[in-house]
Design a protein around this motif. Structure first.
Motif, PDB file in Angstrom:
ATOM      1  N   HIS A   1       0.820  -1.218   0.000  1.00 13.55           N
ATOM      2  CA  HIS A   1       0.000   0.000   0.000  1.00 13.55           C
ATOM      3  C   HIS A   1       0.846   1.258   0.000  1.00 13.55           C
ATOM      4  O   HIS A   1       2.076   1.220   0.064  1.00 13.55           O
ATOM      5  CB  HIS A   1      -0.938  -0.014   1.207  1.00 13.55           C
ATOM      6  CG  HIS A   1      -0.216   0.175   2.519  1.00 13.55           C
ATOM      7  ND1 HIS A   1       0.100   1.414   3.014  1.00 13.55           N
ATOM      8  CD2 HIS A   1       0.248  -0.726   3.436  1.00 13.55           C
ATOM      9  CE1 HIS A   1       0.713   1.291   4.178  1.00 13.55           C
ATOM     10  NE2 HIS A   1       0.834  -0.008   4.461  1.00 13.55           N
TER      11      HIS A   1
ATOM     12  N   SER B   1      -2.306   5.304   4.410  1.00 15.22           N
ATOM     13  CA  SER B   1      -3.350   4.288   4.542  1.00 15.22           C
ATOM     14  C   SER B   1      -2.822   3.048   5.253  1.00 15.22           C
ATOM     15  O   SER B   1      -2.078   3.152   6.214  1.00 15.22           O
ATOM     16  CB  SER B   1      -3.934   3.972   3.156  1.00 15.22           C
ATOM     17  OG  SER B   1      -2.915   3.803   2.190  1.00 15.22           O
TER      18      SER B   1
ATOM     19  N   ASP C   1      -6.339  -0.963   2.280  1.00 16.04           N
ATOM     20  CA  ASP C   1      -6.549  -0.509   0.902  1.00 16.04           C
ATOM     21  C   ASP C   1      -6.899  -1.664  -0.031  1.00 16.04           C
ATOM     22  O   ASP C   1      -7.627  -1.484  -1.013  1.00 16.04           O
ATOM     23  CB  ASP C   1      -5.276   0.145   0.343  1.00 16.04           C
ATOM     24  CG  ASP C   1      -4.975   1.498   0.941  1.00 16.04           C
ATOM     25  OD1 ASP C   1      -5.668   1.906   1.880  1.00 16.04           O
ATOM     26  OD2 ASP C   1      -4.030   2.143   0.465  1.00 16.04           O
TER      27      ASP C   1
ATOM     28  N   ASP D   1       0.761   3.637  -5.146  1.00 19.95           N
ATOM     29  CA  ASP D   1       1.278   4.849  -4.522  1.00 19.95           C
ATOM     30  C   ASP D   1       2.727   4.580  -4.061  1.00 19.95           C
ATOM     31  O   ASP D   1       3.520   4.062  -4.829  1.00 19.95           O
ATOM     32  CB  ASP D   1       0.346   5.275  -3.373  1.00 19.95           C
ATOM     33  CG  ASP D   1       0.665   6.637  -2.800  1.00 19.95           C
ATOM     34  OD1 ASP D   1       0.271   7.641  -3.407  1.00 19.95           O
ATOM     35  OD2 ASP D   1       1.304   6.692  -1.738  1.00 19.95           O
TER      36      ASP D   1
ATOM     37  N   PHE E   1      -8.752  11.925   0.232  1.00 20.14           N
ATOM     38  CA  PHE E   1      -9.715  11.048  -0.446  1.00 20.14           C
ATOM     39  C   PHE E   1     -10.819  11.938  -1.023  1.00 20.14           C
ATOM     40  O   PHE E   1     -11.919  12.018  -0.487  1.00 20.14           O
ATOM     41  CB  PHE E   1     -10.301  10.026   0.531  1.00 20.14           C
ATOM     42  CG  PHE E   1      -9.326   8.964   0.968  1.00 20.14           C
ATOM     43  CD1 PHE E   1      -9.270   7.747   0.313  1.00 20.14           C
ATOM     44  CD2 PHE E   1      -8.462   9.191   2.030  1.00 20.14           C
ATOM     45  CE1 PHE E   1      -8.372   6.762   0.706  1.00 20.14           C
ATOM     46  CE2 PHE E   1      -7.557   8.212   2.435  1.00 20.14           C
ATOM     47  CZ  PHE E   1      -7.515   6.996   1.772  1.00 20.14           C
TER      48      PHE E   1
ATOM     49  N   TRP F   1      -7.321   6.519  -6.105  1.00 22.46           N
ATOM     50  CA  TRP F   1      -7.685   5.394  -5.246  1.00 22.46           C
ATOM     51  C   TRP F   1      -8.439   4.316  -6.017  1.00 22.46           C
ATOM     52  O   TRP F   1      -9.474   3.838  -5.599  1.00 22.46           O
ATOM     53  CB  TRP F   1      -8.480   5.898  -4.052  1.00 22.46           C
ATOM     54  CG  TRP F   1      -7.703   6.893  -3.250  1.00 22.46           C
ATOM     55  CD1 TRP F   1      -7.824   8.255  -3.281  1.00 22.46           C
ATOM     56  CD2 TRP F   1      -6.638   6.615  -2.341  1.00 22.46           C
ATOM     57  NE1 TRP F   1      -6.917   8.836  -2.445  1.00 22.46           N
ATOM     58  CE2 TRP F   1      -6.172   7.858  -1.851  1.00 22.46           C
ATOM     59  CE3 TRP F   1      -6.035   5.433  -1.897  1.00 22.46           C
ATOM     60  CZ2 TRP F   1      -5.131   7.952  -0.931  1.00 22.46           C
ATOM     61  CZ3 TRP F   1      -4.994   5.528  -0.973  1.00 22.46           C
ATOM     62  CH2 TRP F   1      -4.562   6.777  -0.505  1.00 22.46           C
TER      63      TRP F   1
END
Length: 312
Positions: free
Chosen positions: A22, A26, A30, A92, A171, A292
């Motif tokens: 991830h 987060s 995720d 990410d 987000f 996302w």
């Protein structure tokens, strides 16, 4: 790493093991949609909370977050589980770890997948302050202006005291929100100082938000922000000097899932390293999604990864 700090689901015979990594800010949560999909199909899954997150250690020394150490954490986990070969998939900043695994331990992986953030080859002469300006000239607008804010000391306390504001920005309900309030230098701090809040995106549940609130505030943001401080201190560039030039090209199959609505990671800035350094089979797929995509379009992501994995 303590084995209690990561998750592992055994693969059925003939199915590969997947390592899902991830990003910021987060946790392994995720990947909940990907875990459900691939577990049902018999894949093995290793889905750790990376350093600084969840129940994993949270050092505040940026040198602990250099890419070689993060990559070694993952191979240590594979060794502990008796897994010799796996498929590495990063989203990410998870892509930073996948990148270094491709440099340091290519023999341990049958393929490397990058989602949103592409391959990050070693750059021993890199300067993050210059990178902000270079990307601005390349894209025609500010892209990662928030780096300046994340590099500051004490920013963790500012974020923690304005968590709802921060969360609604990271987000976003509208991907374009990032153009004015994340990408522009000074805008993120201004957003938090005003304690502004936007609606949550439709794909994010209240359960998701409460999970992130609990897991991030319980451990604090000082650890996760070291993923940025490691750049500003020069520790990451020093670590990159350890990679021999011949280890920089990737000769294993590569998948890049680019997100056309991601305002901070537009596909164009990540495609060049692949064109120059992906020497094996290369698969590019563009998703009509924001940053996302793991949560916003999970069915399409799962299907695309599944089809690619079958080719390995």
């Amino acid at each position: 790493m303590d084995p209690s700090n990561y998750k592992k689901l055994s693969a059925k015979e003939g199915r590969p093991n997947l390592v899902l990594l991830h990003g910021f800010p987060s946790s392994s949560w995720d990947w909940k949609n990907q875990v459900a999909y691939f577990q049902a199909k018999g894949f093995g899954l290793v889905v750790p909370d990376l350093l600084g997150y969840g129940d994993t250690d949270k050092p505040v020394d940026p040198k602990k977050y250099v890419a070689s150490r993060l990559a070694q954490d993952i191979t240590d986990i594979l060794d502990a589980e008796g897994i010799q070969v796996a498929v590495a998939i990063g989203h990410d900043w998870g892509s930073r770890v996948v990148s270094r695994l491709a440099n340091d331990k290519p023999e341990r992986f049958s393929g490397f997948a990058f989602l949103t953030v592409g391959y990050l080859p070693p750059r021993p002469d890199s300067d993050p302050w210059k990178s902000v300006d270079i990307l601005k000239r390349l894209v025609g607008r500010d892209v990662i202006g928030y780096f300046h804010f994340f590099f500051e000391e004490g920013v963790d306390k500012i974020i923690e005291s304005h968590f709802d504001s921060f969360f609604s920005l990271l987000f976003p309900h509208d991907p374009l929100l990032w153009n004015d309030h994340l990408s522009v230098r000074g805008a993120t701090k201004a957003w938090l100082d005003a304690d502004r809040q936007a609606p949550l995106p439709s794909y994010l549940t209240s359960e998701d938000k409460e999970h992130y609130r609990e897991v991030l505030l319980r451990g604090g943001l000082a650890g996760p922000l070291q993923w940025y401080h490691v750049m500003s201190t020069g520790a990451l560039a020093e670590d990159d000097k350890l990679v021999p030039p011949e280890k920089i090209p990737i000769h294993k199959p590569v998948f890049f899932g680019a997100c056309t609505k991601d305002q901070v990671c537009p596909p164009a800035i990540h495609e060049a390293p692949f064109k120059a350094l992906a020497k094996g089979p290369f698969t590019l797929e563009e998703f009509p999604a924001d940053h996302w995509l793991l949560m916003s379009i999970p069915d399409r992501v799962n299907s695309s990864l599944d089809k690619w994995i079958e080719t390995l």
